[in-house]
Design a protein around this motif. Structure first.
Motif, PDB file in Angstrom:
ATOM      1  N   PRO A  19       0.908  -1.338   0.085  1.00  0.00           N
ATOM      2  CA  PRO A  19      -0.149  -0.191  -0.189  1.00  0.00           C
ATOM      3  C   PRO A  19       1.690   0.914  -0.422  1.00  0.00           C
ATOM      4  N   PRO A  20       0.114   2.794  -0.790  1.00  0.00           N
ATOM      5  CA  PRO A  20       1.382   3.397  -0.518  1.00  0.00           C
ATOM      6  C   PRO A  20       1.522   4.211   0.681  1.00  0.00           C
ATOM      7  N   ASP A  21       0.667   3.462   1.797  1.00  0.00           N
ATOM      8  CA  ASP A  21       1.662   4.141   3.246  1.00  0.00           C
ATOM      9  C   ASP A  21       2.926   3.994   3.377  1.00  0.00           C
ATOM     10  N   TYR A  22       3.491   2.859   2.447  1.00  0.00           N
ATOM     11  CA  TYR A  22       4.609   2.580   3.592  1.00  0.00           C
ATOM     12  C   TYR A  22       5.866   2.706   2.861  1.00  0.00           C
ATOM     13  N   ALA A  23       5.632   3.708   1.649  1.00  0.00           N
ATOM     14  CA  ALA A  23       6.685   5.140   1.429  1.00  0.00           C
ATOM     15  C   ALA A  23       6.645   5.492   2.703  1.00  0.00           C
ATOM     16  N   ALA A  42       1.591  -5.258  16.887  1.00  0.00           N
ATOM     17  CA  ALA A  42       2.864  -5.658  16.600  1.00  0.00           C
ATOM     18  C   ALA A  42       3.748  -4.898  16.565  1.00  0.00           C
ATOM     19  N   TRP A  43       5.364  -4.280  16.103  1.00  0.00           N
ATOM     20  CA  TRP A  43       6.103  -3.282  15.739  1.00  0.00           C
ATOM     21  C   TRP A  43       6.093  -3.351  14.196  1.00  0.00           C
ATOM     22  N   LEU A  44       5.782  -2.902  13.344  1.00  0.00           N
ATOM     23  CA  LEU A  44       6.345  -3.140  12.046  1.00  0.00           C
ATOM     24  C   LEU A  44       7.396  -2.070  10.947  1.00  0.00           C
ATOM     25  N   VAL A  45       8.048  -3.170  10.955  1.00  0.00           N
ATOM     26  CA  VAL A  45       9.072  -2.947  10.051  1.00  0.00           C
ATOM     27  C   VAL A  45       9.393  -2.963   8.888  1.00  0.00           C
ATOM     28  N   THR A  46      10.410  -1.638   8.196  1.00  0.00           N
ATOM     29  CA  THR A  46       9.086  -1.245   6.536  1.00  0.00           C
ATOM     30  C   THR A  46      11.030  -0.985   5.869  1.00  0.00           C
ATOM     31  N   ARG A  47      12.024  -0.615   6.663  1.00  0.00           N
ATOM     32  CA  ARG A  47      12.859  -0.540   5.441  1.00  0.00           C
ATOM     33  C   ARG A  47      14.061  -1.818   4.971  1.00  0.00           C
ATOM     34  N   TYR A  48      14.583  -1.341   4.330  1.00  0.00           N
ATOM     35  CA  TYR A  48      15.441  -3.292   3.978  1.00  0.00           C
ATOM     36  C   TYR A  48      15.933  -3.128   4.970  1.00  0.00           C
ATOM     37  N   ALA A  49      17.106  -2.972   5.393  1.00  0.00           N
ATOM     38  CA  ALA A  49      18.480  -2.869   6.332  1.00  0.00           C
ATOM     39  C   ALA A  49      17.524  -3.516   7.491  1.00  0.00           C
ATOM     40  N   ASP A  50      16.669  -3.292   8.596  1.00  0.00           N
ATOM     41  CA  ASP A  50      16.277  -3.143   9.465  1.00  0.00           C
ATOM     42  C   ASP A  50      15.200  -4.274   9.096  1.00  0.00           C
ATOM     43  N   GLN A 313       7.627  -6.943   1.171  1.00  0.00           N
ATOM     44  CA  GLN A 313       6.908  -5.825   0.210  1.00  0.00           C
ATOM     45  C   GLN A 313       7.700  -4.725  -0.089  1.00  0.00           C
ATOM     46  N   SER A 314       7.765  -3.450   1.449  1.00  0.00           N
ATOM     47  CA  SER A 314       8.579  -2.381   1.658  1.00  0.00           C
ATOM     48  C   SER A 314       9.935  -2.454   1.189  1.00  0.00           C
ATOM     49  N   ALA A 315      10.068  -3.968   1.986  1.00  0.00           N
ATOM     50  CA  ALA A 315      11.512  -3.394   2.194  1.00  0.00           C
ATOM     51  C   ALA A 315      12.541  -4.147   0.283  1.00  0.00           C
ATOM     52  N   ASN A 316      11.729  -4.433  -0.073  1.00  0.00           N
ATOM     53  CA  ASN A 316      12.394  -4.770  -1.436  1.00  0.00           C
ATOM     54  C   ASN A 316      11.550  -3.222  -2.579  1.00  0.00           C
ATOM     55  N   ARG A 317      11.087  -2.812  -1.845  1.00  0.00           N
ATOM     56  CA  ARG A 317      10.962  -1.954  -2.967  1.00  0.00           C
ATOM     57  C   ARG A 317      11.647  -0.153  -2.125  1.00  0.00           C
TER      58      ARG A 317
END
Length: 409
Positions: A19-23, A42-50, A313-317
Motif C-alpha cells: 500500500p502507498p502508506d509504506y513509502a 506488533a511493531w511494523l518494520v519497513t526498511r530493507y536493512a532493518d 514488499q516494503s523492504a524490496n521497494r
C-alpha cells in the motif's frame, strides 16, 4: 505511541506492491506500532536493512508465533508441536532443514528436475490448446503446474491431489478459523500417515522415501508424525504459494506489456524475470517474529515478548536497495532482495519455485504470444488479509497457441 491498523496489500489500489502508506513509513516511521487483523499489536518494520536485521537474527527474534498468525486466525499459538518445524529455531529447526534442503535447494537436484518441470509446463499449455478461450490462468494453469510438480516429487497419485489442494486453500484463506484449518488438514494427515508407513516398508525414489532413508541413518531419526508434518508442509506450500506467484507474475506482465514483449522475444531473460517478479511482487506481505529479549530496531526500543512484523514488499521497494524499486524490470541484475525471506528461515523451497516460475516465463509468452486479459483489469479481485498474495482469478484469452518446443531458461 499511536497504534494504527496494519496496512494490507492486495487491494485494487496496490495490486502489485505494498500500500502507498509504506513509502512514508519507510522515510519517517520505519518502526511503527500497528494492530493486525487478528487483533494482536506488533511493531511494523519497513526498511530493507532493518528487515534483514530481524530475519537474520533468530537469537533476538523468534519464529515461534507462526509465520502468518498476524493475519490468519487459523495459525497455531503456543509452543510448536511435533514436526511443526517452521515455528522452531536453532538446532531443532536445522534438524528438519538439513534433510529437506538436499531435495529442494541443492543445485544439482534442481538441475535434475528441470526437464520434468519444463514438460509439465508444456503439457498444461497443451491442455489450454484443447479448449476454446477464455480460461482462468490461476485455476486452469498455475495450480495444475505446481500440483503436478510437487505431487510428482512426493509420488502422490493424481486422484489424491484434491486432499492437499483443499488443505492449502483452507490454510491460506483469510477467513479460515482454527477449526476450519484443522478439519481441512486432518484427512491429509491421515493420508500421509499411510504414505509414510508404506515408504518405510518399501522406499522408492521420491522425496519422502529419500528423507526417511537419510533420517534413519542419523542418531535421531524422524518420527512418523514429523515426517507427516514435513510432507504436508511441502505439499501445501509447494502447491499454492508458487501457483499464486505464477498467476500474480503473469498478470503483472500483462499489465506491463513492454516487459512481456521482452520475454517473448528473448526467453533467456526468464530466470532474471522470475527473480525480478519475486522482488517486485513479494510472495507474502509480511512475516511475524517475536522478540526474545529487550532490544532495539532502528533506535526503537522493543520489549521481550513484543511481536514484530517485517514488511517484505516494503523492504524490496526500499530506495536503499534499488533507486527505481517501484519499476518492473525483467532484465534487472539479480540483487539481494528478501522476497524469499532471509536468514536461517528463508524459504527452503525457493530454488524449486524459481525453477517453476522460470519455466513458465520461458514458455508461456512464446507459445501464447497473444495472451491477454479476458476482462478489464479493474474487474480483477485480489486476495486481502491472506498469507499469500495474488489475484483471486485471472481470466485470459488468446488467438492461438503454438506447438511446444525448446525454450530458454
Amino acid at each position: 505511541m499511536t497504534v494504527v491498523p496494519l496496512p494490507l496489500a492486495g487491494a485494487q489500489r496496490c495490486p502489485f506492491g505494498p500500500p502507498p502508506d509504506y513509502a512514508e513509513l519507510r522515510e519517517h516511521h520505519p518502526v511503527s506500532r500497528v494492530e493486525c487483523p487478528t487483533g494482536i499489536e506488533a511493531w511494523l518494520v519497513t526498511r530493507y536493512a532493518d528487515v534483514r536485521e530481524v530475519l537474520g537474527d533468530p537469537q533476538r527474534f523468534s519464529t515461534r508465533p507462526g509465520t502468518g498468525s498476524h493475519i490468519l486466525a487459523g495459525y497455531a499459538a503456543g509452543e510448536p508441536g511435533e514436526g511443526d518445524f517452521p515455528r522452531m529455531d536453532g538446532p531443532e529447526h536445522l534438524r528438519f532443514r538439513r534433510h529437506m534442503a538436499p531435495e529442494l535447494s541443492n543445485m544439482r537436484r534442481v538441475a535434475q528436475l528441470r526437464p520434468m518441470v519444463r514438460r509439465v509446463v508444456d503439457e498444461r499449455i497443451d491442455a489450454l490448446a484443447t479448449t476454446a478461450p477464455p480460461a482462468e490462468l490461476y485455476a486452469d494453469f498455475a495450480k495444475p503446474v505446481t500440483t503436478a510438480v510437487i505431487a510428482g516429487m512426493l509420488d502422490v497419485p493424481a486422484a489424491d491431489h484434491p486432499l492437499f489442494q483443499h488443505a492449502a486453500e483452507a490454510l491460506f484463506a483469510g477467513a479460515s478459523s482454527g477449526a476450519d484449518v484443522a478439519a481441512a488438514m486432518q484427512p491429509l494427515f491421515e493420508y500421509l500417515y499411510g504414505m509414510v508407513a508404506a515408504r518405510r516398508a518399501a522406499p522408492g525414489e521420491d522425496v519422502l522415501s529419500r528423507m526417511i532413508v537419510r533420517s534413519d541413518q542419523t542418531e535421531r531419526p524422524f518420527t512418523d508424525t514429523e515426517l507427516v508434518r514435513m510432507s504436508a508442509g511441502l505439499l501445501v506450500a509447494g502447491y499454492d504459494t508458487t501457483a499464486s506467484m505464477i498467476a500474480h507474475g503473469v498478470l503483472a506482465l500483462l499489465e506491463h506489456p513492454q516487459e512481456l514483449a521482452r520475454l517473448r522475444h528473448d526467453p533467456t531473460l526468464a530466470a532474471a524475470g522470475a527473480e525480478e517478479l519475486v522482488r517486485y511482487l513479494g510472495v507474502g506481505g509480511g512475516l511475524l517474529r517475536a522478540a526474545t529479549e529487550d532490544t532495539t530496531i532502528a533506535g526503537q526500543p522493543i520489549k521481550a515478548g513484543d511481536y514484530v512484523v517485517v514488511a517484505i514488499q516494503s523492504a524490496n521497494r526500499d530506495p536503499a536497495l534499488y533507486a527505481d524499486g517501484d519499476r518492473l524490470d525483467i532484465g534487472r541484475p539479480t540483487g539481494p532482495h528478501v522476497g524469499f525471506g532471509h536468514g536461517p528461515h528463508q524459504c527452503v523451497g525457493q530454488q524449486l519455485a524459481r525453477l517453476e516460475l522460470t519455466a513458465v516465463l520461458a514458455a508461456l509468452p512464446r507459445r501464447i504470444p497473444t495472451l491477454r486479459l479476458a476482462v478489464p483489469f479493474a474487474d480483477i479481485r485480489f486476495k486481502v488479509a491472506s498469507a499469500v498474495l495474488g489475484p483471486v482469478a485471472v481470466p485470459v484469452t488468446w488467438d492461438g497457441i503454438e506447438a511446444s518446443g525448446e525454450g530458454g531458461d
